[in-house]
Design an enzyme around this catalytic site. Structure first.
Site, PDB file in Angstrom:
ATOM      1  N   GLU A   1       0.840  -1.210   0.000  1.00  0.00           N
ATOM      2  CA  GLU A   1       0.000   0.000   0.000  1.00  0.00           C
ATOM      3  C   GLU A   1       0.867   1.250   0.000  1.00  0.00           C
ATOM      4  OE1 GLU A   1      -3.196  -0.159  -0.627  1.00  0.00           O
ATOM      5  OE2 GLU A   1      -2.907  -2.319  -0.661  1.00  0.00           O
TER       6      GLU A   1
ATOM      7  N   TRP B   1     -19.306  13.062 -20.010  1.00  0.00           N
ATOM      8  CA  TRP B   1     -19.739  13.330 -18.635  1.00  0.00           C
ATOM      9  C   TRP B   1     -21.031  14.143 -18.656  1.00  0.00           C
ATOM     10  CZ3 TRP B   1     -17.192  10.321 -15.589  1.00  0.00           C
ATOM     11  CH2 TRP B   1     -15.827  10.077 -15.772  1.00  0.00           C
TER      12      TRP B   1
ATOM     13  N   TRP C   1     -14.728  13.086 -12.983  1.00  0.00           N
ATOM     14  CA  TRP C   1     -13.932  12.757 -11.801  1.00  0.00           C
ATOM     15  C   TRP C   1     -13.246  13.987 -11.195  1.00  0.00           C
ATOM     16  CZ3 TRP C   1      -8.750  13.922 -12.077  1.00  0.00           C
ATOM     17  CH2 TRP C   1      -8.180  14.026 -13.342  1.00  0.00           C
TER      18      TRP C   1
ATOM     19  N   TRP D   1       1.818   1.964  -3.412  1.00  0.00           N
ATOM     20  CA  TRP D   1       0.865   2.705  -4.255  1.00  0.00           C
ATOM     21  C   TRP D   1       1.094   4.198  -4.138  1.00  0.00           C
ATOM     22  CZ3 TRP D   1      -1.434   0.921  -8.225  1.00  0.00           C
ATOM     23  CH2 TRP D   1      -1.842  -0.409  -8.284  1.00  0.00           C
TER      24      TRP D   1
ATOM     25  N   TRP E   1      -8.588   9.010  -8.025  1.00  0.00           N
ATOM     26  CA  TRP E   1      -9.776   9.363  -8.811  1.00  0.00           C
ATOM     27  C   TRP E   1      -9.671   8.847 -10.238  1.00  0.00           C
ATOM     28  CZ3 TRP E   1     -14.574  10.778  -7.712  1.00  0.00           C
ATOM     29  CH2 TRP E   1     -14.837  11.182  -6.406  1.00  0.00           C
TER      30      TRP E   1
ATOM     31  N   ASN F   1     -10.432   3.745   2.891  1.00  0.00           N
ATOM     32  CA  ASN F   1     -10.070   3.539   1.484  1.00  0.00           C
ATOM     33  C   ASN F   1     -11.138   2.800   0.690  1.00  0.00           C
ATOM     34  OD1 ASN F   1      -8.150   3.500  -0.818  1.00  0.00           O
ATOM     35  ND2 ASN F   1      -8.235   1.293  -0.451  1.00  0.00           N
TER      36      ASN F   1
HETATM   37  C1  FAD Z   1     -10.679   8.338  -4.838  1.00  0.00           C
HETATM   38  C2  FAD Z   1      -9.497   8.188  -3.893  1.00  0.00           C
HETATM   39  C3  FAD Z   1      -8.863   9.313  -3.411  1.00  0.00           C
HETATM   40  C4  FAD Z   1      -7.771   9.190  -2.531  1.00  0.00           C
HETATM   41  N1  FAD Z   1      -7.162  10.336  -2.075  1.00  0.00           N
HETATM   42  C5  FAD Z   1      -6.085  10.233  -1.255  1.00  0.00           C
HETATM   43  C6  FAD Z   1      -5.428  11.401  -0.761  1.00  0.00           C
HETATM   44  O1  FAD Z   1      -5.781  12.534  -1.084  1.00  0.00           O
HETATM   45  N2  FAD Z   1      -4.377  11.229   0.104  1.00  0.00           N
HETATM   46  C7  FAD Z   1      -3.927   9.974   0.474  1.00  0.00           C
HETATM   47  O2  FAD Z   1      -2.975   9.888   1.248  1.00  0.00           O
HETATM   48  N3  FAD Z   1      -4.522   8.862  -0.006  1.00  0.00           N
HETATM   49  C8  FAD Z   1      -5.591   8.942  -0.846  1.00  0.00           C
HETATM   50  N4  FAD Z   1      -6.196   7.797  -1.296  1.00  0.00           N
HETATM   51  C9  FAD Z   1      -5.598   6.488  -0.967  1.00  0.00           C
HETATM   52  C10 FAD Z   1      -6.093   5.821   0.330  1.00  0.00           C
HETATM   53  O3  FAD Z   1      -7.498   5.850   0.405  1.00  0.00           O
HETATM   54  C11 FAD Z   1      -5.517   6.459   1.602  1.00  0.00           C
HETATM   55  O4  FAD Z   1      -4.117   6.602   1.470  1.00  0.00           O
HETATM   56  C12 FAD Z   1      -5.790   5.600   2.830  1.00  0.00           C
HETATM   57  O5  FAD Z   1      -7.182   5.413   3.003  1.00  0.00           O
HETATM   58  C13 FAD Z   1      -5.190   6.286   4.055  1.00  0.00           C
HETATM   59  O6  FAD Z   1      -5.515   5.595   5.225  1.00  0.00           O
HETATM   60  P1  FAD Z   1      -4.385   4.865   6.075  1.00  0.00           P
HETATM   61  O7  FAD Z   1      -3.261   5.796   6.337  1.00  0.00           O
HETATM   62  O8  FAD Z   1      -5.073   4.275   7.265  1.00  0.00           O
HETATM   63  O9  FAD Z   1      -3.928   3.716   5.072  1.00  0.00           O
HETATM   64  P2  FAD Z   1      -3.111   2.342   5.304  1.00  0.00           P
HETATM   65  O10 FAD Z   1      -3.972   1.230   4.797  1.00  0.00           O
HETATM   66  O11 FAD Z   1      -2.637   2.234   6.699  1.00  0.00           O
HETATM   67  O12 FAD Z   1      -1.879   2.467   4.302  1.00  0.00           O
HETATM   68  C14 FAD Z   1      -0.635   3.055   4.691  1.00  0.00           C
HETATM   69  C15 FAD Z   1      -0.252   4.183   3.759  1.00  0.00           C
HETATM   70  O13 FAD Z   1      -0.121   3.682   2.425  1.00  0.00           O
HETATM   71  C16 FAD Z   1      -0.579   4.662   1.490  1.00  0.00           C
HETATM   72  N5  FAD Z   1      -1.718   4.136   0.733  1.00  0.00           N
HETATM   73  C17 FAD Z   1      -2.617   3.213   1.135  1.00  0.00           C
HETATM   74  N6  FAD Z   1      -3.503   2.956   0.153  1.00  0.00           N
HETATM   75  C18 FAD Z   1      -3.167   3.772  -0.888  1.00  0.00           C
HETATM   76  C19 FAD Z   1      -3.703   3.985  -2.208  1.00  0.00           C
HETATM   77  N7  FAD Z   1      -4.763   3.307  -2.670  1.00  0.00           N
HETATM   78  N8  FAD Z   1      -3.112   4.908  -2.997  1.00  0.00           N
HETATM   79  C20 FAD Z   1      -2.016   5.605  -2.571  1.00  0.00           C
HETATM   80  N9  FAD Z   1      -1.460   5.438  -1.331  1.00  0.00           N
HETATM   81  C21 FAD Z   1      -2.033   4.541  -0.514  1.00  0.00           C
HETATM   82  C22 FAD Z   1      -0.997   5.882   2.301  1.00  0.00           C
HETATM   83  O14 FAD Z   1       0.088   6.772   2.350  1.00  0.00           O
HETATM   84  C23 FAD Z   1      -1.299   5.287   3.671  1.00  0.00           C
HETATM   85  O15 FAD Z   1      -1.176   6.230   4.714  1.00  0.00           O
HETATM   86  C24 FAD Z   1      -7.305   7.906  -2.176  1.00  0.00           C
HETATM   87  C25 FAD Z   1      -7.956   6.775  -2.667  1.00  0.00           C
HETATM   88  C26 FAD Z   1      -9.044   6.910  -3.513  1.00  0.00           C
HETATM   89  C27 FAD Z   1      -9.739   5.674  -4.029  1.00  0.00           C
END
Ligand code: FAD
Length: 275
Positions: free
Chosen positions: A75, A106, A164, A78, A187, A146
């Site tokens: 993650e 759209w 989007w 990503w 997005w 997420n």
């Molecule tokens: C439409 C959409 C918009 C999003 N916008 C953002 C945003 O503005 N900022 C943001 O930090 N994340 C964003 N995310 C990714 C993800 O949802 C969040 O990083 C995550 O929910 C943060 O929670 P956590 O720290 O508990 O994640 P954890 O599950 O604990 O993951 C650890 C770290 O990994 C990274 N990570 C995890 N999943 C993703 C992912 N899918 N994409 C990129 N990095 C990821 C984050 O830095 C996160 O803090 C978005 C996802 C979607 C689908």
């Protein structure tokens, strides 16, 4: 916001340690369940530079190389991937990564119907409980789980056929972890226009997603309290309840999902022809 977060480097480190000690072992199984506090919630600390991905990577690998650790590192990967995309495509938040989406039909934002659909989405009043719960969690805390981000984004871009970029901007304004790379790539991934995007025909069904990832309905009960008395069987489709809540208590659905899905697939087929 104040109740949900404590900014600062010290809190970020404590949060990381608690996550590694208490939740990491469950991460793989539970990270998709929004009712459970199973993810790290480090994203706002990362977004403000209060902790770095290298610090997190090093601390996590220090706990061995279990499947849970691998999933967590993936993650973080990503996030790195999103930054790599943004580095090479500086206008990732403005332009479709896949140019064939430039002709995507759209819904026009001029009409009243479109404006009220977007407003219902922003306020968590679409009539679809899992979407509404997520949008209200976002508004109250600045964060959204997420799995629910994916469902809410799919709903806006596919069920409502809204560009989007309108959703990206709302998340940008309201997320405490708003990140120029992850938000734009998240997005675009959901909309289908991004690198390594979800296939265009994947239109999340908000009822099935709710039943799968919030089976007891606890997440919906927390954020949509007017549905709290519904049993798990109907909490994700209140219109099917023995006594559906009246529309002044909980709004009727803004769209019929089956019809909206068919409309979205029709729109996506026009893109496929260009590709
Ligand atoms: C439409 C959409 C918009 C999003 N916008 C953002 C945003 O503005 N900022 C943001 O930090 N994340 C964003 N995310 C990714 C993800 O949802 C969040 O990083 C995550 O929910 C943060 O929670 P956590 O720290 O508990 O994640 P954890 O599950 O604990 O993951 C650890 C770290 O990994 C990274 N990570 C995890 N999943 C993703 C992912 N899918 N994409 C990129 N990095 C990821 C984050 O830095 C996160 O803090 C978005 C996802 C979607 C689908």
């Amino acid at each position: 916001m104040r109740a949900a977060w404590s900014p600062g480097e010290a809190t970020a480190r404590t949060r990381l340690r608690h996550f590694l000690d208490d939740a990491l072992s469950r991460y793989r199984q539970e990270r998709d369940l929004p009712a459970i506090d199973a993810t790290s919630r480090l994203s706002p600390h990362l977004a403000f530079g209060e902790i770095s991905p290298r610090q997190i990577w090093s601390a996590a690998t220090g706990r061995g190389h279990s499947a849970a650790v691998e999933k967590f590192l993936a993650e973080l990967g990503w996030r790195e991937f999103s930054y790599n995309l943004l580095f090479h495509f500086g206008d990732l938040a403005q332009r479709n990564f896949r140019p064939e989406f430039d002709t995507f039909p759209w819904m026009s934002q001029d009409g009243e119907e479109a404006a009220s659909a977007v407003e219902a989405w922003r306020r968590g009043r679409t009539g679809f409980p899992i979407v509404d719960a997520g949008m209200r969690e976002l508004w109250s805390t600045g964060w959204m789980h997420n799995r629910v981000r994916m469902i809410a984004a799919s709903f806006l871009t596919k069920d409502l056929l809204v560009d989007w970029r309108i959703g990206e901007r709302w998340f940008w304004d309201t997320l405490v972890d708003a990140d120029p790379a992850s938000n734009a790539s998240g997005w675009q991934w959901v909309a289908g226009s991004g690198a390594d995007a979800a296939p265009y025909f994947r239109v999340f069904n908000p009822v099935l997603q709710g039943e799968k990832f919030d089976p007891a309905g606890d997440y919906v009960r927390r954020w949509v309290p007017e549905l709290a008395n519904l049993p798990a069987k109907t909490i994700h489709q209140p219109w099917a309840a023995a006594q559906p809540p009246p529309p002044d208590v909980y709004p009727a659905r803004v769209v019929d999902h089956a019809a909206a899905r068919a409309r979205a697939l029709g729109a996506f087929r026009t893109v496929k022809k260009v590709a």
